[in-house]
Design a protein around this motif. Sequence first.
Motif, PDB file in Angstrom:
ATOM      1  N   GLN A   1       0.697  -1.180  -0.130  1.00  0.00           N
ATOM      2  CA  GLN A   1      -0.197  -0.072  -0.233  1.00  0.00           C
ATOM      3  C   GLN A   1       0.808   1.209   0.140  1.00  0.00           C
ATOM      4  O   GLN A   1       1.815   1.402   0.991  1.00  0.00           O
ATOM      5  N   ALA A   2       0.570   1.809  -0.974  1.00  0.00           N
ATOM      6  CA  ALA A   2       1.322   3.257  -1.154  1.00  0.00           C
ATOM      7  C   ALA A   2       0.535   4.210  -0.763  1.00  0.00           C
ATOM      8  O   ALA A   2      -0.762   4.240  -0.452  1.00  0.00           O
ATOM      9  N   PRO A   3       1.197   5.561  -0.202  1.00  0.00           N
ATOM     10  CA  PRO A   3       0.408   6.536   0.249  1.00  0.00           C
ATOM     11  C   PRO A   3      -0.802   6.911  -0.834  1.00  0.00           C
ATOM     12  O   PRO A   3      -0.478   7.097  -1.830  1.00  0.00           O
ATOM     13  N   GLU A   4      -2.007   7.230   0.001  1.00  0.00           N
ATOM     14  CA  GLU A   4      -3.151   7.504  -0.815  1.00  0.00           C
ATOM     15  C   GLU A   4      -3.645   6.732  -2.008  1.00  0.00           C
ATOM     16  O   GLU A   4      -4.204   6.900  -3.017  1.00  0.00           O
TER      17      GLU A   4
ATOM     18  N   ALA B   1       6.455   1.406  -0.948  1.00  0.00           N
ATOM     19  CA  ALA B   1       4.911   0.992  -0.381  1.00  0.00           C
ATOM     20  C   ALA B   1       5.677   0.475   1.223  1.00  0.00           C
ATOM     21  O   ALA B   1       6.468   0.000   1.362  1.00  0.00           O
ATOM     22  N   VAL B   2       4.264   0.242   1.878  1.00  0.00           N
ATOM     23  CA  VAL B   2       4.258  -0.444   2.875  1.00  0.00           C
ATOM     24  C   VAL B   2       3.943  -2.079   2.633  1.00  0.00           C
ATOM     25  O   VAL B   2       2.855  -2.095   1.797  1.00  0.00           O
ATOM     26  N   TYR B   3       4.838  -2.911   2.577  1.00  0.00           N
ATOM     27  CA  TYR B   3       4.428  -4.454   2.473  1.00  0.00           C
ATOM     28  C   TYR B   3       3.873  -5.059   3.394  1.00  0.00           C
ATOM     29  O   TYR B   3       4.577  -5.067   4.400  1.00  0.00           O
TER      30      TYR B   3
ATOM     31  N   GLY C   1       3.555  -5.087   8.395  1.00  0.00           N
ATOM     32  CA  GLY C   1       3.858  -4.350   7.436  1.00  0.00           C
ATOM     33  C   GLY C   1       5.298  -3.936   7.976  1.00  0.00           C
ATOM     34  O   GLY C   1       5.953  -3.835   8.935  1.00  0.00           O
ATOM     35  N   THR C   2       6.095  -3.924   6.367  1.00  0.00           N
ATOM     36  CA  THR C   2       7.565  -3.257   6.601  1.00  0.00           C
ATOM     37  C   THR C   2       7.582  -2.414   5.301  1.00  0.00           C
ATOM     38  O   THR C   2       6.915  -2.495   4.430  1.00  0.00           O
ATOM     39  N   GLN C   3       8.497  -1.062   5.705  1.00  0.00           N
ATOM     40  CA  GLN C   3       8.379  -0.065   4.631  1.00  0.00           C
ATOM     41  C   GLN C   3       9.512  -0.414   3.506  1.00  0.00           C
ATOM     42  O   GLN C   3      10.543  -0.890   3.893  1.00  0.00           O
TER      43      GLN C   3
END
Length: 113
Positions: free
Chosen positions: A39-42, A92-94, A106-108
Motif C-alpha cells: 500500500q502506497a500513500p493515498e 510502499a508498505v508491504y 507491515g514493513t516499509q
Amino acid sequence: QVKLVESGGGLVQPGGSLRLSCAGSGLTFSRYAVGWYRQAPEKERELVASISSSGAFSTYTDSVKGRFTISRDNAKNTVYLQMNSLKPEDTAVYYCNASPRYWGQGTQVTVSS
C-alpha cells in the motif's frame, strides 16, 4: 496467538534489491496460501504476489512480473519476497497475509536515489 512478522524492508536505490521475509507463528503455516500486498500513500492496498500452501503455485501482478519472486519454506514457517530491479513506484508498505484472515504489521520499502 497468531502472529505474522514481516522484515527486510528499507531504503534502496533504483535498480537495487531487497528480500522481504514473513515469519508465522501460532498457526499451521503450511496449510495457508500466503500473499504479499503493498500500500502506497493515498493508494489502495494491492496484491503483489501469492503462493499456494505447498509452494507449487504462485501468481504475480503484472507490474512486478520478472522482477519479484515469491517463495516459502514451510519448515521455517516463512514466506519470502525477493525483489530485484526495484523502481521508485515500488515504494510502499508491504504486508503479508495468510489467507484470508491473518495480517502482519507491515514493513516499509522505499526506493529512492
